[in-house]
Scaffold this motif. Sequence first.
Motif, PDB file in Angstrom:
ATOM      1  N   THR A 221       0.829  -1.210   0.000  1.00 24.50           N
ATOM      2  CA  THR A 221       0.000   0.000   0.000  1.00 24.50           C
ATOM      3  C   THR A 221       0.860   1.256   0.000  1.00 24.50           C
ATOM      4  OG1 THR A 221      -1.715  -1.208   1.194  1.00 24.50           O
ATOM      5  CG2 THR A 221      -1.881   1.177   1.218  1.00 24.50           C
ATOM      6  N   THR A 222       1.908   1.252   0.812  1.00 18.26           N
ATOM      7  CA  THR A 222       2.786   2.425   0.888  1.00 18.26           C
ATOM      8  C   THR A 222       3.419   2.715  -0.473  1.00 18.26           C
ATOM      9  OG1 THR A 222       3.261   1.834   3.177  1.00 18.26           O
ATOM     10  CG2 THR A 222       4.705   3.461   2.161  1.00 18.26           C
ATOM     11  N   LEU A 223       3.853   1.665  -1.151  1.00 14.17           N
ATOM     12  CA  LEU A 223       4.466   1.869  -2.468  1.00 14.17           C
ATOM     13  C   LEU A 223       3.464   2.480  -3.443  1.00 14.17           C
ATOM     14  CD1 LEU A 223       6.625  -1.374  -2.816  1.00 14.17           C
ATOM     15  CD2 LEU A 223       7.440   0.971  -2.492  1.00 14.17           C
TER      16      LEU A 223
ATOM     17  N   PHE B  44      -2.184  -3.048  -7.443  1.00 13.55           N
ATOM     18  CA  PHE B  44      -0.868  -2.537  -7.818  1.00 13.55           C
ATOM     19  C   PHE B  44      -0.590  -2.813  -9.294  1.00 13.55           C
ATOM     20  CE2 PHE B  44       3.664  -2.523  -8.396  1.00 13.55           C
ATOM     21  CZ  PHE B  44       4.158  -1.574  -7.513  1.00 13.55           C
ATOM     22  N   LEU B  45      -0.821  -4.061  -9.707  1.00 11.90           N
ATOM     23  CA  LEU B  45      -0.519  -4.443 -11.093  1.00 11.90           C
ATOM     24  C   LEU B  45      -1.418  -3.720 -12.091  1.00 11.90           C
ATOM     25  CD1 LEU B  45      -0.076  -8.287 -10.545  1.00 11.90           C
ATOM     26  CD2 LEU B  45       1.743  -6.655 -11.096  1.00 11.90           C
ATOM     27  N   GLU B  46      -2.686  -3.592 -11.727  1.00 10.63           N
ATOM     28  CA  GLU B  46      -3.633  -3.000 -12.691  1.00 10.63           C
ATOM     29  C   GLU B  46      -3.557  -1.487 -12.757  1.00 10.63           C
ATOM     30  OE1 GLU B  46      -7.508  -4.510 -11.752  1.00 10.63           O
ATOM     31  OE2 GLU B  46      -7.039  -6.529 -12.493  1.00 10.63           O
ATOM     32  N   ASP B  47      -3.302  -0.869 -11.614  1.00 10.54           N
ATOM     33  CA  ASP B  47      -3.393   0.590 -11.570  1.00 10.54           C
ATOM     34  C   ASP B  47      -2.053   1.306 -11.635  1.00 10.54           C
ATOM     35  OD1 ASP B  47      -5.941  -0.225 -11.142  1.00 10.54           O
ATOM     36  OD2 ASP B  47      -6.263   0.902  -9.281  1.00 10.54           O
ATOM     37  N   TYR B  48      -0.984   0.625 -11.300  1.00  9.04           N
ATOM     38  CA  TYR B  48       0.302   1.321 -11.210  1.00  9.04           C
ATOM     39  C   TYR B  48       1.327   0.820 -12.222  1.00  9.04           C
ATOM     40  CZ  TYR B  48      -1.683   3.306  -7.008  1.00  9.04           C
ATOM     41  OH  TYR B  48      -2.518   3.979  -6.136  1.00  9.04           O
ATOM     42  N   CYS B  49       1.043  -0.300 -12.844  1.00  6.73           N
ATOM     43  CA  CYS B  49       1.982  -0.834 -13.827  1.00  6.73           C
ATOM     44  C   CYS B  49       1.332  -0.788 -15.211  1.00  6.73           C
ATOM     45  CB  CYS B  49       2.330  -2.288 -13.507  1.00  6.73           C
ATOM     46  SG  CYS B  49       2.924  -2.525 -11.841  1.00  6.73           S
ATOM     47  N   THR B  50       2.160  -0.747 -16.232  1.00  6.93           N
ATOM     48  CA  THR B  50       1.637  -0.852 -17.591  1.00  6.93           C
ATOM     49  C   THR B  50       1.507  -2.334 -17.940  1.00  6.93           C
ATOM     50  OG1 THR B  50       3.835  -0.920 -18.564  1.00  6.93           O
ATOM     51  CG2 THR B  50       2.857   1.262 -18.240  1.00  6.93           C
ATOM     52  N   PRO B  51       0.600  -2.644 -18.864  1.00  2.00           N
ATOM     53  CA  PRO B  51       0.463  -4.050 -19.291  1.00  2.00           C
ATOM     54  C   PRO B  51       1.796  -4.622 -19.782  1.00  2.00           C
ATOM     55  CG  PRO B  51      -1.327  -2.720 -20.189  1.00  2.00           C
ATOM     56  CD  PRO B  51      -0.391  -1.765 -19.526  1.00  2.00           C
TER      57      PRO B  51
END
Lengths: 359, 182
Positions: free
Chosen positions: B112-114, B153-160
């Motif tokens: 969460t912090t990240l 994290f994967l869906e909202d902060y990383c690109t596909p």
Amino acid sequence: MAAATGAEVGGACGHHAQRDVCASRANQHHQVYTVNLESRYLLIQGVPALGVMKELVEQFALYGAIEEYNALDEYPAEQFTEVYLIKFQKLQNARAAKKKMDERNFFGSLLHVCYAPEFETVQETREKLQDRRKYIAKATSSKDHFSKMPQEPKRTVSNNSEYDFQSPTSGFRAADRTVGNWDPSACFPDFYKTLHCDVSAGNIAHPSGYHSQSHLASPQCVHYSTKAYECFSYNPSLKPAVQQGGHKHVSASPALQRTFDNGIDRFMPRATQLEERKRKRDEGNKLGIIGTNSDINEVVIGPQLPEMPKVDMEDDSLNTSASLIRNKLQEVAASVPETLKENRQDIQAKPLVKQRRRI
Amino acid sequence: MDLGRLEYLQALVTEFQVTESSEAKEQVLANLANFAYDPKNYEYLRQLQVLDLFLDALTEDNETLVEFAIGGLCNLCLDKTNKDYILEANGVQPIINCLSSSNEETVMSAVTTLMYLTTPQSRPQITALPVVECMLRFSLSTNRRLSNLAVVFLEDYCTPVQVEEARSLSKHTAVGIPLPKD
């Protein structure tokens, strides 16, 4: 054979988990409260198995609109008690309900209320994180406002209460007492720790099938299904058609016919209760298949407490008085809905208590 | 300025620094981390350099202290001033290191912090390949709370593309950072 073994192993697990909860409650004095621990889902343990779900839900509805609720029949519970899951529409309502209802005496048994973020979907977790983001943005953008605020009144906080950070009069004074002793079990069902260990250790044969099921379920869909465990809905203001499946949207529509269910008002042995639930569900499913349920799209604004029963007092004069009082209450209700809720609740409670005496 | 509050927090910080008892240290740190939940305390906590105290405690051997410190950071890192401070102090790496903790609460607070610390500047470090790989594994965890966080994290902060890259990489490496124990 396999099933029997599974039940055995699982039974032992369930028992073990219960002991662990107590053990860790004793050991773990300190806990840091973060957004990850809070949730709109509340797990209510220690509800006496007396068919009092309606009363329970009504009690919790006093703190805000309830979106869904279920009996968790497979969840390990003390003897003669049941476990319920209640999902509030808003986190702050869940927070208030937890604070007020935890350790509360309910039909002779102490309730244990804790947050249950493990029931959240991915989307719900996402929204929870976003809400915290918005809250902090709002709170810190009005810093000046905060520093100009007058001295906060001192507040006493009961032993097991948590911080009420949302309130502007945050219990700082009480903090020295509360923070350190913050009850971890209140917010962290340690049972799940154990459970997850069990599951990850390959012990799939847990009797509470829904646990494993919920882990396997796709994160996007609601993770408890009727198949997985018994659920049952009560809502006096709902059409019977709504009492179907795993989801109950408690909606308040005055137009809806009141369908009172006496089945759960009186005491029933647990086995009968379960049968009754199943019967109701099947009934609901049937209606669902027919399609009566397909067009329910009214706005969910929370549970409507039951209408006052029009009791026949068996005397004209008494009936006149009763209807006078009823009308007066309705008038008052129009202007002060809050009070009405409670009044209705009180009036409603009486005949119910009476009925239970029939055993 | 609420002097009573500042004094109280000051007393906590002092006690944390002078006490020899690890039990007392844990209790005090839990106190401070819980204070960090409430934005009204941020000003005081900054004044008393509690952010540094939390960051330092991330490297403690005592797992409980780490858990409370990352909880405290998770609580206060959304505030812009605090976020900038943590990023300036190179706080991201020690937080990433928390992902390999065996303590589940530590891991979840770290995830969460990240997410909360992600800015255009910090994004490259926070969504570095090993971190994304780690999140991919967390997303398969039987702990629903952890898997939910990892999926967000994967869906909202990383690109596909990042996720795909991590996925193909993790196919070749069987061992990674182990899942938290409890």
